[in-house]
Design a protein around this motif. Sequence first.
Motif, short mmCIF file in Angstrom:
data_model
loop_
_atom_site.label_atom_id
_atom_site.label_comp_id
_atom_site.label_asym_id
_atom_site.label_seq_id
_atom_site.Cartn_x
_atom_site.Cartn_y
_atom_site.Cartn_z
N LEU A 197 -67.15 47.40 10.27
CA LEU A 197 -66.01 48.11 9.68
C LEU A 197 -66.18 49.62 9.77
O LEU A 197 -65.22 50.36 9.99
N THR A 201 -63.41 52.10 11.64
CA THR A 201 -62.68 53.25 11.08
C THR A 201 -63.07 54.53 11.84
O THR A 201 -62.23 55.38 12.10
N SER A 328 -61.98 55.27 4.30
CA SER A 328 -61.26 54.04 4.67
C SER A 328 -62.24 52.89 4.89
O SER A 328 -61.96 51.75 4.53
N TYR A 329 -63.39 53.22 5.45
CA TYR A 329 -64.39 52.16 5.67
C TYR A 329 -64.86 51.57 4.34
O TYR A 329 -64.94 50.35 4.18
N LEU A 332 -62.33 49.20 2.84
CA LEU A 332 -62.31 47.90 3.55
C LEU A 332 -63.51 47.04 3.16
O LEU A 332 -63.39 45.84 2.93
N GLU A 333 -64.67 47.69 3.08
CA GLU A 333 -65.88 46.94 2.75
C GLU A 333 -65.79 46.38 1.31
O GLU A 333 -66.12 45.21 1.07
N VAL A 382 -55.08 45.72 -1.01
CA VAL A 382 -55.67 47.02 -0.67
C VAL A 382 -55.54 47.97 -1.87
O VAL A 382 -56.49 48.68 -2.23
N SER A 385 -58.08 47.11 -4.51
CA SER A 385 -59.42 47.54 -4.13
C SER A 385 -59.58 49.05 -4.38
O SER A 385 -60.62 49.50 -4.87
N MET A 481 -56.43 50.64 7.13
CA MET A 481 -57.07 49.57 6.34
C MET A 481 -56.24 48.28 6.39
O MET A 481 -56.78 47.19 6.58
N GLU A 482 -54.93 48.41 6.22
CA GLU A 482 -54.11 47.19 6.11
C GLU A 482 -54.14 46.36 7.38
O GLU A 482 -54.28 45.13 7.33
N MET A 484 -56.39 46.15 9.67
CA MET A 484 -57.70 45.50 9.88
C MET A 484 -57.86 44.31 8.95
O MET A 484 -58.24 43.21 9.37
N LEU A 485 -57.56 44.53 7.66
CA LEU A 485 -57.74 43.44 6.70
C LEU A 485 -56.83 42.26 7.06
O LEU A 485 -57.24 41.09 7.00
#
Length: 525
Positions: A197, A201, A328-329, A332-333, A382, A385, A481-482, A484-485
């Motif tokens: 991830l 990013t 952003s990373y 996501l993590e 997201v 988070s 982010m969106e 990728m998730l």
Amino acid sequence: MALEAAHHYLQFAVANVTCTPAVLLLIVVPLLLLASMRTATSTKSKQRLPPSPPGKLPIIGHSHLVGPQTHLSLRDLVAKHGSNGLLFLQDGAVPTVIVSSASAAEAVMRTNDHILSSRPWSMASHILRYETCDVAFSPLGEYWQKTRKLVNTHLLSAKKVYSFRHGRHEEVRLVIDKIRKAVATAPGTALDMSEILAEYTNDVVSRSVLGAAHRKDGRNTLFREMTMTNVDLLVGFNLENYIPRWPLADVLSRLVCYKVTRHLKKWDALLEEVIQEHVHSRKQSGDKEENSADFIHVLLALQEEYGLTDDNVKSLLMNIFEAAIETSYLVLEYAMAELMNNKDIMKKLQTEVRTYGSSEGKNLDMIREDDLSSLPYLKATVKESLRLHPPGPLLLPHYSIDDCNIDGYDIPAKTRVLINGWAIGRDPVSWERPDDFSPERFLQEPGSADTQMKHGQDYKYLPFGSGRRICPGANFANATMEIMLANLMYHFDWDVPNGTEVSMAETFGLMLRRNDTLHLIPTIV
Ligand code: HEM
């Protein structure tokens, strides 16, 4: 904390200048004592400051009351000694107001935004950012206004961010292919998702800044390493927190910042190289600027109109790397970690994405950005988070350029203001079951793509800040982010090795990050 910091400082100083600790002590201790006397006299005014905790010491003030998990310590101090979410601390030489409630945040970032949205000064940051000519750390004033307008209008507008979507699709596809390949080669093996991830990013950001050739000579990786070193250097002890700015202290600070100066030289050489390549290609293509032109092209095209020097351009570019990659990373993590510990929520999210991807015979090969507005639960995940795990728990520090008053308390000019967005996002006054991971709280009504709380308009939810200093990169970050998730949920099922829970233990630094690397086992669906 201050004693720890002083020790840290000595180590830092010794590592950076060829001075013995004894010499440093001889210089530093008298300055500290002088500073302490000045601070003592200056606090004898008649101002009615917000309440302070007892236990203030000479030189270090209240700093020893703040533990290494600063966001937690500050929340607890405000709860115990503050009033309406406000507390005054003397952090060494720096008068500091802590803001820890939605109503106090509104008073800071809306009512008094014109006074409280400058930035405090630090020597390390000043040197590293070409004498503070970036956007993020510039004081309020004409230069900040000009560069902020440029960034809002030309680099990070919704239209510009959307124009980069094809690049993001390609980067997402590379990640999906990589994971698929790993599963095919060694099914059931855990992958280092933190690394995957972080790389993703970084590649999205470096592609937007440098263009399609961002992987040339491993530049994407080099920029990431350089950005990480910035964090290490800036998190070091700041002498000016203990000694007010006098010429002698500035000289000393510059000496201590020798490593920072050396690091800036590296940045400069690298940025100069990529800028010259762009200058060359602009000449060849007749200066045409396309809608999806990378950030360097855009800045070169606008350099004259905005009256920017070459150093200004470099500083703005460095700012983008610093602001965009880690933030952003980390979100996501954290999102993946929370989903692993809340399998029912992950199931619900996967059902939303997969049902959408296969409905009406679509059978999509991947989720694309135009699909995201049909995925409300994904957007809510997201957001949730970001609420629980804002990468910058204290946002960026604010600074008052004049006196103002909040709730009957005086906030003097030249006060640092720290807004504890992390604590506000978990305040039980504003949030039901604040520590639960529950994306549902952001859905106005089931099935609606509209989610509550637009960034910066509700002061109980501040991952991107608010007011004139609000993060201009929220569109960019959400897009990164969106997408990728969505695809991680669309293509794979996920498990934790040995079926254990993912640890959420974390450490406060410039950013809040989990202590453990996230290892997960994917299965292709
Ligand atoms: C999840 C990702 C991100 C989060 C949580 C985040 C959060 C923040 C926060 C809290 C601030 C300070 C707000 C304040 O002072 O009140 C900020 C400022 C800033 N961010 Fe972000 N950010 C993110 C991603 C990005 C991205 C992707 C970019 C650029 C591509 C960016 C560019 C900036 C800049 C330039 C500033 C300084 C604004 C100013 O001082 O005027 N950020 N961000």
